[in-house]
Design a protein around this motif. Structure first.
Motif, short mmCIF file in Angstrom:
data_model
loop_
_atom_site.label_atom_id
_atom_site.label_comp_id
_atom_site.label_asym_id
_atom_site.label_seq_id
_atom_site.Cartn_x
_atom_site.Cartn_y
_atom_site.Cartn_z
N ARG A 90 -15.84 -5.06 4.17
CA ARG A 90 -15.61 -4.31 5.41
C ARG A 90 -15.86 -2.84 5.13
O ARG A 90 -14.98 -2.13 4.66
CB ARG A 90 -14.16 -4.49 5.89
N SER A 92 -16.08 -0.34 6.96
CA SER A 92 -15.30 0.62 7.73
C SER A 92 -13.87 0.74 7.21
O SER A 92 -13.10 1.55 7.72
CB SER A 92 -15.28 0.23 9.21
N GLN A 93 -13.50 -0.05 6.21
CA GLN A 93 -12.15 0.00 5.65
C GLN A 93 -12.10 1.06 4.56
O GLN A 93 -12.81 0.99 3.58
CB GLN A 93 -11.75 -1.35 5.08
N HIS A 94 -11.24 2.04 4.77
CA HIS A 94 -11.02 3.10 3.81
C HIS A 94 -9.55 3.49 3.90
O HIS A 94 -8.85 3.04 4.82
CB HIS A 94 -11.96 4.29 4.05
N GLY A 96 -7.78 5.96 4.97
CA GLY A 96 -7.30 6.50 6.24
C GLY A 96 -7.18 5.43 7.31
O GLY A 96 -6.17 5.37 8.03
N SER A 97 -8.18 4.58 7.42
CA SER A 97 -8.11 3.53 8.44
C SER A 97 -7.03 2.51 8.12
O SER A 97 -6.36 2.00 9.02
CB SER A 97 -9.47 2.83 8.60
N LEU A 100 -3.65 4.00 9.13
CA LEU A 100 -3.46 3.95 10.58
C LEU A 100 -3.27 2.53 11.10
O LEU A 100 -2.47 2.30 12.01
CB LEU A 100 -4.62 4.64 11.30
N ASP A 101 -3.98 1.57 10.51
CA ASP A 101 -3.79 0.17 10.91
C ASP A 101 -2.36 -0.29 10.63
O ASP A 101 -1.73 -0.95 11.47
CB ASP A 101 -4.76 -0.75 10.18
N ALA A 129 -7.45 10.37 2.34
CA ALA A 129 -7.03 9.86 3.65
C ALA A 129 -6.38 10.88 4.57
O ALA A 129 -6.37 10.69 5.78
CB ALA A 129 -6.05 8.71 3.43
N TYR A 132 -8.33 12.25 7.66
CA TYR A 132 -8.59 11.20 8.63
C TYR A 132 -7.33 10.88 9.43
O TYR A 132 -7.37 10.76 10.66
CB TYR A 132 -9.10 9.95 7.91
N VAL A 133 -6.21 10.72 8.74
CA VAL A 133 -4.96 10.41 9.41
C VAL A 133 -4.56 11.54 10.36
O VAL A 133 -4.17 11.29 11.50
CB VAL A 133 -3.84 10.09 8.39
N HIS A 136 -6.78 11.33 13.51
CA HIS A 136 -6.83 10.14 14.36
C HIS A 136 -5.51 9.48 14.69
O HIS A 136 -5.48 8.54 15.49
CB HIS A 136 -7.77 9.10 13.72
#
Length: 144
Positions: A90, A92-94, A96-97, A100-101, A129, A132-133, A136
């Motif tokens: 994946r 798009s998985q890093h 930061g994401s 948030l998830d 991260a 990004y956090v 978003h």
């Protein structure tokens, strides 16, 4: 403002432990719980996927980090989980994401994230991260 759950991502770094101190202070103020999210680094995730590192070794490192979190928390209710900060399948998985998830899935009300300098240490996952956090998150975020 009502706060029931404070999320604090940790990776074992000094900056992450300082963020735990802030998270527990906020939790004390609002009679909330702290959820510590241990975010696995890119090397650890890849090694587990390849089978070159036993899951038990990664779990042991996570428990060491959580023992440090509990020591800092000083009586504040703590729960925790672990997550891969990266995925080879994946893109798009890093970190930061992932943070948030988990924030959304826990319905956390507040996030405390360390603002770490970029050291280049592959296990200092959270340093990548924070920006990004901050950009978003829909919850209030304290960057320390």
């Amino acid at each position: 403002m009502e706060v029931e759950t404070v999320l604090v991502p940790v990776d074992g770094s000094d900056a992450a432990m300082e963020a735990v101190e802030y998270a527990t202070a906020i939790a004390e103020r609002y009679d909330a719980v702290v959820h510590a999210l241990y975010v696995l680094g890119e090397n650890a995730a890849a090694a587990m996927e390849e089978g070159s590192v036993e899951a038990a070794a990664i779990a042991e490192r996570g428990e060491q980090v959580m023992a440090g979190v509990r020591a800092v928390a000083d009586g504040v209710p703590i729960d925790h989980s672990s997550a891969y900060g990266y995925s080879q399948t994946r893109l798009s998985q890093h970190p930061g994401s992932v943070i948030l998830d988990v924030t959304e899935s826990l319905e956390a009300d507040f996030v405390v994230i360390p603002r770490e300098p970029v050291t280049g240490d592959p296990e200092a996952v959270i340093e990548k991260a924070a920006e990004y956090v901050l950009a978003h998150a829909s919850q209030p975020v304290l960057s320390v």
